[in-house]
Design a protein around this motif. Structure first.
Motif, PDB file in Angstrom:
ATOM      1  N   GLN A 122       0.725   2.365   2.152  1.00  0.00           N
ATOM      2  CA  GLN A 122       2.154   2.314   2.448  1.00  0.00           C
ATOM      3  C   GLN A 122       2.397   2.337   3.961  1.00  0.00           C
ATOM      4  O   GLN A 122       3.306   1.679   4.468  1.00  0.00           O
ATOM      5  N   ILE A 123       1.558   3.087   4.651  1.00  0.00           N
ATOM      6  CA  ILE A 123       1.707   3.222   6.103  1.00  0.00           C
ATOM      7  C   ILE A 123       1.169   1.991   6.822  1.00  0.00           C
ATOM      8  O   ILE A 123       1.853   1.392   7.655  1.00  0.00           O
ATOM      9  N   THR A 124      -0.056   1.599   6.509  1.00  0.00           N
ATOM     10  CA  THR A 124      -0.693   0.506   7.244  1.00  0.00           C
ATOM     11  C   THR A 124      -0.023  -0.837   6.997  1.00  0.00           C
ATOM     12  O   THR A 124      -0.051  -1.716   7.858  1.00  0.00           O
ATOM     13  N   GLU A 125       0.602  -0.990   5.822  1.00  0.00           N
ATOM     14  CA  GLU A 125       1.285  -2.250   5.523  1.00  0.00           C
ATOM     15  C   GLU A 125       2.745  -2.243   5.967  1.00  0.00           C
ATOM     16  O   GLU A 125       3.462  -3.234   5.784  1.00  0.00           O
ATOM     17  N   GLY A 126       3.196  -1.132   6.550  1.00  0.00           N
ATOM     18  CA  GLY A 126       4.536  -1.076   7.113  1.00  0.00           C
ATOM     19  C   GLY A 126       5.641  -0.717   6.155  1.00  0.00           C
ATOM     20  O   GLY A 126       6.820  -0.753   6.525  1.00  0.00           O
ATOM     21  N   ALA A 127       5.312  -0.379   4.913  1.00  0.00           N
ATOM     22  CA  ALA A 127       6.355   0.025   3.963  1.00  0.00           C
ATOM     23  C   ALA A 127       7.039   1.300   4.439  1.00  0.00           C
ATOM     24  O   ALA A 127       8.241   1.496   4.223  1.00  0.00           O
ATOM     25  N   TRP A 128       6.254   2.170   5.071  1.00  0.00           N
ATOM     26  CA  TRP A 128       6.781   3.366   5.726  1.00  0.00           C
ATOM     27  C   TRP A 128       6.557   3.184   7.222  1.00  0.00           C
ATOM     28  O   TRP A 128       5.439   3.334   7.709  1.00  0.00           O
ATOM     29  N   PRO A 129       7.567   2.826   7.996  1.00  0.00           N
ATOM     30  CA  PRO A 129       7.378   2.516   9.414  1.00  0.00           C
ATOM     31  C   PRO A 129       7.117   3.748  10.274  1.00  0.00           C
ATOM     32  O   PRO A 129       7.482   4.873   9.906  1.00  0.00           O
ATOM     33  N   VAL A 130       6.477   3.517  11.399  1.00  0.00           N
ATOM     34  CA  VAL A 130       6.205   4.586  12.354  1.00  0.00           C
ATOM     35  C   VAL A 130       7.527   5.197  12.811  1.00  0.00           C
ATOM     36  O   VAL A 130       8.475   4.491  13.145  1.00  0.00           O
ATOM     37  N   GLY A 131       7.580   6.523  12.799  1.00  0.00           N
ATOM     38  CA  GLY A 131       8.790   7.237  13.190  1.00  0.00           C
ATOM     39  C   GLY A 131       9.692   7.577  12.030  1.00  0.00           C
ATOM     40  O   GLY A 131      10.593   8.414  12.156  1.00  0.00           O
ATOM     41  N   GLY A 132       9.452   6.945  10.871  1.00  0.00           N
ATOM     42  CA  GLY A 132      10.284   7.198   9.700  1.00  0.00           C
ATOM     43  C   GLY A 132       9.749   8.337   8.856  1.00  0.00           C
ATOM     44  O   GLY A 132       8.583   8.719   8.946  1.00  0.00           O
ATOM     45  N   ARG A 133      10.613   8.887   8.020  1.00  0.00           N
ATOM     46  CA  ARG A 133      10.217   9.976   7.135  1.00  0.00           C
ATOM     47  C   ARG A 133       9.782   9.420   5.790  1.00  0.00           C
ATOM     48  O   ARG A 133      10.427   8.527   5.247  1.00  0.00           O
ATOM     49  N   ILE A 134       8.693   9.934   5.258  1.00  0.00           N
ATOM     50  CA  ILE A 134       8.214   9.466   3.968  1.00  0.00           C
ATOM     51  C   ILE A 134       8.997  10.181   2.866  1.00  0.00           C
ATOM     52  O   ILE A 134       9.668  11.184   3.125  1.00  0.00           O
ATOM     53  N   PRO A 135       8.938   9.695   1.624  1.00  0.00           N
ATOM     54  CA  PRO A 135       9.666  10.362   0.534  1.00  0.00           C
ATOM     55  C   PRO A 135       9.219  11.816   0.384  1.00  0.00           C
ATOM     56  O   PRO A 135       8.061  12.159   0.648  1.00  0.00           O
ATOM     57  N   PRO A 136      10.110  12.697  -0.048  1.00  0.00           N
ATOM     58  CA  PRO A 136       9.749  14.113  -0.224  1.00  0.00           C
ATOM     59  C   PRO A 136       8.746  14.300  -1.363  1.00  0.00           C
ATOM     60  O   PRO A 136       8.559  13.408  -2.193  1.00  0.00           O
ATOM     61  N   GLU A 137       8.141  15.463  -1.378  1.00  0.00           N
ATOM     62  CA  GLU A 137       7.098  15.753  -2.364  1.00  0.00           C
ATOM     63  C   GLU A 137       7.526  15.456  -3.807  1.00  0.00           C
ATOM     64  O   GLU A 137       6.788  14.794  -4.544  1.00  0.00           O
ATOM     65  N   PRO A 138       8.690  15.949  -4.257  1.00  0.00           N
ATOM     66  CA  PRO A 138       9.069  15.694  -5.655  1.00  0.00           C
ATOM     67  C   PRO A 138       9.131  14.207  -5.989  1.00  0.00           C
ATOM     68  O   PRO A 138       8.741  13.786  -7.086  1.00  0.00           O
ATOM     69  N   GLU A 139       9.606  13.396  -5.037  1.00  0.00           N
ATOM     70  CA  GLU A 139       9.700  11.961  -5.274  1.00  0.00           C
ATOM     71  C   GLU A 139       8.305  11.335  -5.349  1.00  0.00           C
ATOM     72  O   GLU A 139       8.043  10.469  -6.201  1.00  0.00           O
ATOM     73  N   LEU A 140       7.403  11.755  -4.465  1.00  0.00           N
ATOM     74  CA  LEU A 140       6.030  11.235  -4.500  1.00  0.00           C
ATOM     75  C   LEU A 140       5.342  11.644  -5.800  1.00  0.00           C
ATOM     76  O   LEU A 140       4.620  10.843  -6.406  1.00  0.00           O
ATOM     77  N   MET A 141       5.560  12.873  -6.220  1.00  0.00           N
ATOM     78  CA  MET A 141       4.966  13.342  -7.467  1.00  0.00           C
ATOM     79  C   MET A 141       5.457  12.495  -8.637  1.00  0.00           C
ATOM     80  O   MET A 141       4.680  12.111  -9.520  1.00  0.00           O
ATOM     81  N   ARG A 142       6.753  12.187  -8.637  1.00  0.00           N
ATOM     82  CA  ARG A 142       7.325  11.407  -9.734  1.00  0.00           C
ATOM     83  C   ARG A 142       6.782   9.982  -9.735  1.00  0.00           C
ATOM     84  O   ARG A 142       6.381   9.454 -10.779  1.00  0.00           O
ATOM     85  N   GLN A 143       6.776   9.349  -8.552  1.00  0.00           N
ATOM     86  CA  GLN A 143       6.332   7.959  -8.471  1.00  0.00           C
ATOM     87  C   GLN A 143       4.845   7.807  -8.791  1.00  0.00           C
ATOM     88  O   GLN A 143       4.438   6.828  -9.427  1.00  0.00           O
TER      89      GLN A 143
END
Length: 228
Positions: A22-43
């Motif tokens: 997600q990071i290396t392909e730019g889905a989560w850009p540098v400087g941005g916040r990633i989804p919170p733990e509960p959301e990552l757990m769900r996905q």
């Protein structure tokens, strides 16, 4: 000689690989916040401990930064970029200029005989945006256009490894540019080393292109030293 059995990657390793992608392909850009733990757990369909283990590993590698009470942010797009940022934090700015001079000088030398008409047009367009942003006192626009110009010169070298190494300097370079912006005497519209470099590329003059790339960085380093 016997070989160890091949084992299936652990669940944590699979989650880590997914987050890194997600990071290396730019889905989560540098400087941005990633989804919170509960959301990552769900996905991802995994437990909290698995997510935390992967996040800790990526934070240790320099890709993520965990800010207590705020969230987890993307710090770098690759492990190499994260390592460069950690190294730069403990080094003088002159070392960054030395590295830039080595990479950009060689890139300009190669680009003088490899740049396409499309490359040259894109470089000219970036310089136009750079000048306009300076006039408008648009810091983000100026940094973006300046960085775009330099990376396009490196891309025009045709050396993909050189381009990848150079891109890992993104964050340290942006940090150093921020230091220049409001210093007395800094002229972000100075054509030396930019328009003159573009002219050398159009003339297909490798030696002059390398000289212009180097002199631009040397002048910036000298100015930086005199005002520090």
């Amino acid at each position: 000689m016997s070989l160890d059995p091949v084992r299936r990657p652990t669940l944590a390793a699979e989650v880590l690989s997914t987050l890194r992608r997600q990071i290396t392909e730019g889905a989560w850009p540098v400087g941005g916040r990633i989804p919170p733990e509960p959301e990552l757990m769900r996905q991802l369909g995994v437990a909290r401990g698995t997510v935390r283990e992967a996040v800790r590993a990526l934070a240790h590698a320099g890709l993520l930064e965990v800010r207590q009470g705020d969230g987890t942010y993307v710090r770098a797009a690759s492990e190499l970029s994260g390592a460069v940022q950690r190294l730069y934090a403990d080094r003088a700015a002159t070392e960054l200029f030395d590295v830039r001079a080595a990479l950009e000088g060689k890139a300009a030398f190669l680009a003088a005989t490899r740049a396409t008409d499309e490359d040259l047009a894109a470089l000219a367009e970036a310089l136009g945006r750079r000048a306009a942003a300076w006039e408008a006192r648009d810091f983000e626009g100026w940094v973006g256009a300046d960085w775009d110009f330099h990376t396009r010169v490196v891309d025009a070298s045709g050396n993909t490894l050189l381009a990848e190494l150079y891109r890992n300097l993104t964050e340290p370079l942006r940090t150093s540019m921020a230091e220049f912006w409001d210093r007395p005497g800094f002229d972000g519209a100075d054509p030396a080393g930019h328009e003159d470099l573009l002219t050398a590329l159009r003339d297909q003059d490798p030696a002059e292109a390398a000289r212009q790339a180097g002199s631009n960085i040397d002048a910036t380093a000298e100015w930086h030293s005199s005002t520090s």
